[in-house]
Design an enzyme around this catalytic site. Structure first.
Site, PDB file in Angstrom:
ATOM      1  N   ASN A  39       0.983  -1.238   0.028  1.00 32.61           N
ATOM      2  CA  ASN A  39      -0.144   0.215   0.063  1.00 32.61           C
ATOM      3  C   ASN A  39       0.873   1.409  -0.034  1.00 32.61           C
ATOM      4  O   ASN A  39       0.502   2.262  -0.612  1.00 32.61           O
ATOM      5  CB  ASN A  39      -0.754   0.097   1.338  1.00 32.61           C
ATOM      6  CG  ASN A  39      -1.705  -1.263   1.179  1.00 32.61           C
ATOM      7  OD1 ASN A  39      -2.203  -1.834   0.213  1.00 32.61           O
ATOM      8  ND2 ASN A  39      -2.399  -1.571   2.397  1.00 32.61           N
ATOM      9  N   ASP A 282      -0.679   3.067   6.527  1.00 33.57           N
ATOM     10  CA  ASP A 282       0.046   3.134   5.452  1.00 33.57           C
ATOM     11  C   ASP A 282       0.059   4.271   4.557  1.00 33.57           C
ATOM     12  O   ASP A 282       1.166   4.676   4.098  1.00 33.57           O
ATOM     13  CB  ASP A 282      -0.571   1.728   4.641  1.00 33.57           C
ATOM     14  CG  ASP A 282      -0.567   0.415   5.035  1.00 33.57           C
ATOM     15  OD1 ASP A 282       0.268   0.132   6.175  1.00 33.57           O
ATOM     16  OD2 ASP A 282      -1.623  -0.178   4.882  1.00 33.57           O
TER      17      ASP A 282
END
Length: 341
Positions: A39, A282
Site C-alpha cells: 500500500n 499505510d
C-alpha cells in the site's frame, strides 16, 4: 532523477462482501490486493516517486494478478521473488456505526511466510534507492522472515539508505513478548518509527498516560511521552504517531504528531466519515516518506501525511489513490467535497 523508495512485505488477496454485508450474508466477494508495504509503494508511485515493492509470490496466475495490480499503478516489481504454493488471503467485513469491522486471516504457509535469507537480491533492489520501508507485520510471519527483514536492513544500512518502520502490531500473528524481542533487535537499523496509540504499548510496553483508545480520549502530553521514549530508547531520527479518536466504526477524528528530538509537531484534526479505513496508517506512512524524501520541513511532512491518510479513509480498497495536488488542496483547508469541474 526521481527519488527511489523500496518497501518489503506481504501482499495479500483481500476478499470482502459487497457493501456492508456480513460474511454470513455474502453470496460473492469483491477482490482487492493489498498489504502494508505494498500500500505504501502504491501511494508513493501515485505521488510520482520511483517506488519498488519486494515480496515472494507463487508462480501461478494469482501471483501474476497481484503483480499486475501493482504494475498498473507504476510500482517496480522486478525484485519480487517467485516460488511457494500460495498467496495469503484475508477476508474483510466492513463495519458500520456501532458494529466494528472484522478481519479473518487465511495466510498460513503463504509464499512470503516461507521465504528465507538469500531469496532477495537486496543490493540490486537498493541500487539508486534512498529509502527502505517495512512494517512490524512482516517479521511477525516467522523467524525466517524476520531474518530476511534483518538481512535487508543490514544491506540498506551499508548502502546508506534511510530506514523507516511502521510498528503495526498484529495480535493474531504473534505475542507481545515475541514482538518486543524481534522488533527490539530490528530497531538498531531503523531511523524513523511510525506507530499508533496501541503499537508502542503492545510491542515495547510504552503507554500513553491518561489515554483511552476505546473511549476515544487522547492526552497529547501522553503521546509526547511515548514519542520521547521511543526516540531515546532506539536513538531514532524521528517518531511519528497517528492519533485516531473513534466515535464509531463510521466516524473518527484523525490527526497526528511528529517528534524530531527537539520539537513536537501536531497536525490539524479531520472529522472523517469512513468509506474504508484499511490502509489508513499505510497512507500516512507514504505521505510522511514522500514529504521527507523530497526535502519538506517536519510540519509540512506531518500535515501532508495526515491529509493523505484522511483522503484514504474515503477510498475503497487497501491503497490510497490520490495525487499530491489533491492532498495539498485538503491541506489548504478545502474539505468541502464539492464537485471538481
Amino acid at each position: 532523477m526521481s527519488k527511489r523508495v523500496v518497501t518489503f512485505g506481504e501482499i495479500m488477496l483481500r476478499l470482502s462482501p459487497p457493501g456492508y454485508l456480513r460474511f454470513t450474508q455474502a453470496n460473492s466477494f469483491d477482490v482487492v490486493y493489498g498489504g502494508g508495504e505494498a500500500n505504501v509503494a502504491v501511494s508513493l508511485a501515485n505521488f510520482g516517486i520511483d517506488a519498488a515493492f519486494i515480496t515472494k509470490l507463487p508462480k501461478n496466475p494469482i501471483g501474476d494478478a497481484a503483480i499486475n495490480e501493482l504494475r498498473r499503478y507504476g510500482v517496480d516489481t522486478r525484485y519480487i521473488a517467485r516460488g511457494g504454493s500460495r498467496i495469503g488471503i484475508y477476508f474483510m467485513e466492513k463495519g458500520a456505526s456501532v458494529r466494528p469491522s472484522k478481519v479473518v486471516y487465511d495466510r498460513a504457509h503463504s509464499a512470503i511466510s516461507e521465504a528465507k535469507v538469500g531469496d532477495i537480491d537486496w543490493k540490486a533492489a537498493f541500487e539508486g534507492a534512498e529509502w527502505f520501508h517495512f512494517t512490524g507485520i512482516t517479521p511477525a510471519l516467522g523467524d525466517n522472515v524476520a531474518e530476511l527483514v534483518e538481512e535487508g536492513c543490514k544491506v540498506a544500512k551499508e548502502m546508506g539508505l534511510t530506514i523507516s518502520c511502521d510498528l503495526n502490531y498484529r495480535k493474531k500473528l504473534w505475542s507481545t513478548e515475541k514482538a518486543g524481542k524481534v522488533m527490539g533487535n530490528l530497531m538498531q537499523y531503523v531511523n524513523i518509527v511510525i506507530a499508533n496509540e496501541e503499537d508502542a504499548e503492545k510491542v515495547f510496553g510504552i503507554k500513553a498516560p491518561d489515554s483511552d483508545v476505546i473511549a476515544g480520549e487522547l492526552n497529547l502530553e501522553g503521546y509526547k511521552y511515548v514519542a520521547r521514549e521511543l526516540y531515546n530508547r532506539f536513538n531514532l531520527r524521528m517518531v511519528a504517531i497517528t492519533l485516531r479518536e473513534s466515535m464509531s466504526a463510521s466516524d473518527n477524528n484523525w490527526s497526528g504528531m511528529l517528534y524530531d528530538g527537539k520539537e513536537y509537531y501536531f497536525s490539524k484534526k479531520y472529522k472523517l466519515h469512513i468509506v474504508d479505513r484499511v490502509g489508513g496508517g499505510d497512507s500516512f506512512g507514504a505521505g510522511l516518506i514522500y514529504s521527507l524524501i523530497t526535502g519538506k520541513d517536519p510540519q509540512y511532512a506531518l500535515e501532508f501525511a495526515v491529509a493523505a491518510s484522511a483522503l484514504k479513509h474515503t477510498i475503497e480498497g487497501d491503497a490510497n489513490h490520490v495525487s499530491v495536488e489533491e492532498v495539498e488542496t485538503l491541506m489548504k483547508g478545502d474539505a468541502s467535497g464539492r464537485v471538481q469541474r
